[in-house]
Enzyme design. Sequence first.
Site, PDB file in Angstrom:
ATOM      1  CE  LYS A 115      -4.553  -1.874   0.893  1.00  0.00           C
ATOM      2  NZ  LYS A 115      -5.770  -1.739   0.961  1.00  0.00           N
ATOM      3  CE  LYS A 197      -5.957  -8.989  -2.801  1.00  0.00           C
ATOM      4  NZ  LYS A 197      -6.628  -8.545  -0.766  1.00  0.00           N
ATOM      5  CE  LYS A 200     -11.962  -4.173  -0.612  1.00  0.00           C
ATOM      6  NZ  LYS A 200     -13.110  -3.983   0.535  1.00  0.00           N
TER       7      LYS A 200
HETATM    8  P1  ATP Z   1      -7.621  -5.096  -1.768  1.00  0.00           P
HETATM    9  O1  ATP Z   1      -7.950  -5.497  -2.802  1.00  0.00           O
HETATM   10  O2  ATP Z   1      -8.249  -2.729  -1.954  1.00  0.00           O
HETATM   11  O3  ATP Z   1      -6.000  -5.083  -1.231  1.00  0.00           O
HETATM   12  P2  ATP Z   1      -9.570  -5.854   0.539  1.00  0.00           P
HETATM   13  O4  ATP Z   1     -10.271  -6.645  -0.421  1.00  0.00           O
HETATM   14  O5  ATP Z   1      -7.941  -6.989   0.702  1.00  0.00           O
HETATM   15  O6  ATP Z   1      -8.623  -4.948  -0.068  1.00  0.00           O
HETATM   16  P3  ATP Z   1     -10.800  -6.304   2.270  1.00  0.00           P
HETATM   17  O7  ATP Z   1     -12.300  -5.582   2.099  1.00  0.00           O
HETATM   18  O8  ATP Z   1     -10.918  -5.851   4.480  1.00  0.00           O
HETATM   19  O9  ATP Z   1      -9.494  -5.938   2.097  1.00  0.00           O
HETATM   20  O10 ATP Z   1     -11.080  -7.551   2.537  1.00  0.00           O
HETATM   21  C1  ATP Z   1     -12.621  -8.171   3.129  1.00  0.00           C
HETATM   22  C2  ATP Z   1     -11.596  -9.947   3.153  1.00  0.00           C
HETATM   23  O11 ATP Z   1     -11.720 -10.643   1.540  1.00  0.00           O
HETATM   24  C3  ATP Z   1     -10.286 -10.798   4.014  1.00  0.00           C
HETATM   25  O12 ATP Z   1     -10.788 -11.238   4.862  1.00  0.00           O
HETATM   26  C4  ATP Z   1      -9.605 -10.587   3.060  1.00  0.00           C
HETATM   27  O13 ATP Z   1      -8.611 -12.153   3.219  1.00  0.00           O
HETATM   28  C5  ATP Z   1     -10.991 -11.322   2.201  1.00  0.00           C
HETATM   29  N1  ATP Z   1     -10.205 -11.201   0.999  1.00  0.00           N
HETATM   30  C6  ATP Z   1     -10.068  -9.861  -0.071  1.00  0.00           C
HETATM   31  N2  ATP Z   1      -9.758 -10.469  -1.172  1.00  0.00           N
HETATM   32  C7  ATP Z   1      -9.765 -11.554  -1.685  1.00  0.00           C
HETATM   33  C8  ATP Z   1      -9.200 -12.685  -2.384  1.00  0.00           C
HETATM   34  N3  ATP Z   1      -9.321 -11.983  -3.783  1.00  0.00           N
HETATM   35  N4  ATP Z   1      -9.817 -13.969  -2.418  1.00  0.00           N
HETATM   36  C9  ATP Z   1     -10.130 -14.399  -0.972  1.00  0.00           C
HETATM   37  N5  ATP Z   1     -10.347 -13.679   0.070  1.00  0.00           N
HETATM   38  C10 ATP Z   1     -10.139 -12.607  -0.041  1.00  0.00           C
END
Ligand code: ATP
Length: 334
Positions: A115, A197, A200
């Site tokens: 980040k 991965k 968002k």
């Molecule tokens: P960003 O993608 O912007 O880095 P994020 O989606 O990782 O943000 P959060 O919204 O806080 O951040 O994540 C919420 C939950 O979703 C967490 O438990 C995270 O581990 C899970 N998660 C996020 N992306 C994935 C993915 N691609 N596959 C599985 N789990 C995910």
Amino acid sequence: MIDGRKSLFSGMQATGNLTLGNYLGALKNFVTLQDEYETFFCVVDEHSITVRQDPAELRKRARNLLTLYIAAGLDPEKNCIYYQSHCSAHAELAWILNCYTYMGELSRMTQFKDKSAKHADNINAGLFTYPVLMAADILLFQTDVVPVGIDQMQHLELTRDIAIRFNNIYGDVFTVPEAYIGKAGAKIMSLQDPLHKMSKSDENENASIYLMDPPDAIMRKCKRAVTDSDTEVRYGEDKPGVSNLIDIYRSCLSKSVEEVEKEFEGKGYGVFKEAVGEAVVSVLKPLQDEFARLSKEKDYIDKYIKQNAEKASYYANKTLRKVQKKVGFPERIR
Ligand code: ATP
Ligand code: LTN
């Protein structure tokens, strides 16, 4: 443990549009686990401001995420669904835990490194101490399990280290939590670059399926997903694109890898991708409909926002008072 029951805590950030990765990696498991534990599902709005946010937009997204928790099937009467900013104990415990966390530990966090590379113009102290606030979230509720995607494992390890360190100094104050990682879907990859991965914050629209995507967009994105020049629907390290689609498919329909491989033997990628799209639509469409319905139920949602903020604060303050006493803060006069 809370009131003699094992406790569960998890949180999600109200930033960006939630993806299928968030659903399959986290939210889906919340729903499955809800009956086994005393649960706390938090909209971590305080974490969100470690990256600059538009205030009106953040407020709207936070409300939508809270509504989505309920739309996904979390019963707000049984599960404590609330906003982090409505429970001041989070920030208070985070301050204390900051004094028990080392700069070196925080410097090693890969999310911080990622980040800060991405937001080079705003590497603020909150971004650096983000994992300490997350540790506070979890430890406030004497949490036994924390369902998260694989990308959060490093933060969870740090949370455990902080809890153990604190307990070694002051006695058994915190439950040391365990991560809960689902069997399938713990790391959903980008549809356009399956070595990264699904996120968002991806700029490529076709890389992520958003929870609110209409069925035709879901079908289109699945059909365009990157695979390989082969035609075999097989799971393997040499086939990251296909393996990711298998993970998505089996996670949506609760099937094993072997079942999926068998189902699509000799059928080719066209048929497979179509089926993946349909599986995703079958999971997301009911979620979207319920979200639309609940979004109009203002009073219903508001009632739980109030009720659950009080419930969260009640339990969180119990732990906070204990910690304050242990570290030597003066007693309150009643
Ligand atoms: P960003 O993608 O912007 O880095 P994020 O989606 O990782 O943000 P959060 O919204 O806080 O951040 O994540 C919420 C939950 O979703 C967490 O438990 C995270 O581990 C899970 N998660 C996020 N992306 C994935 C993915 N691609 N596959 C599985 N789990 C995910
Ligand atoms: N750091 C997580 C969100 C998060 C969280 C938590 C998850 C904040 N506090 C406590 C589980 C438990 C993320 O970025 N995905």
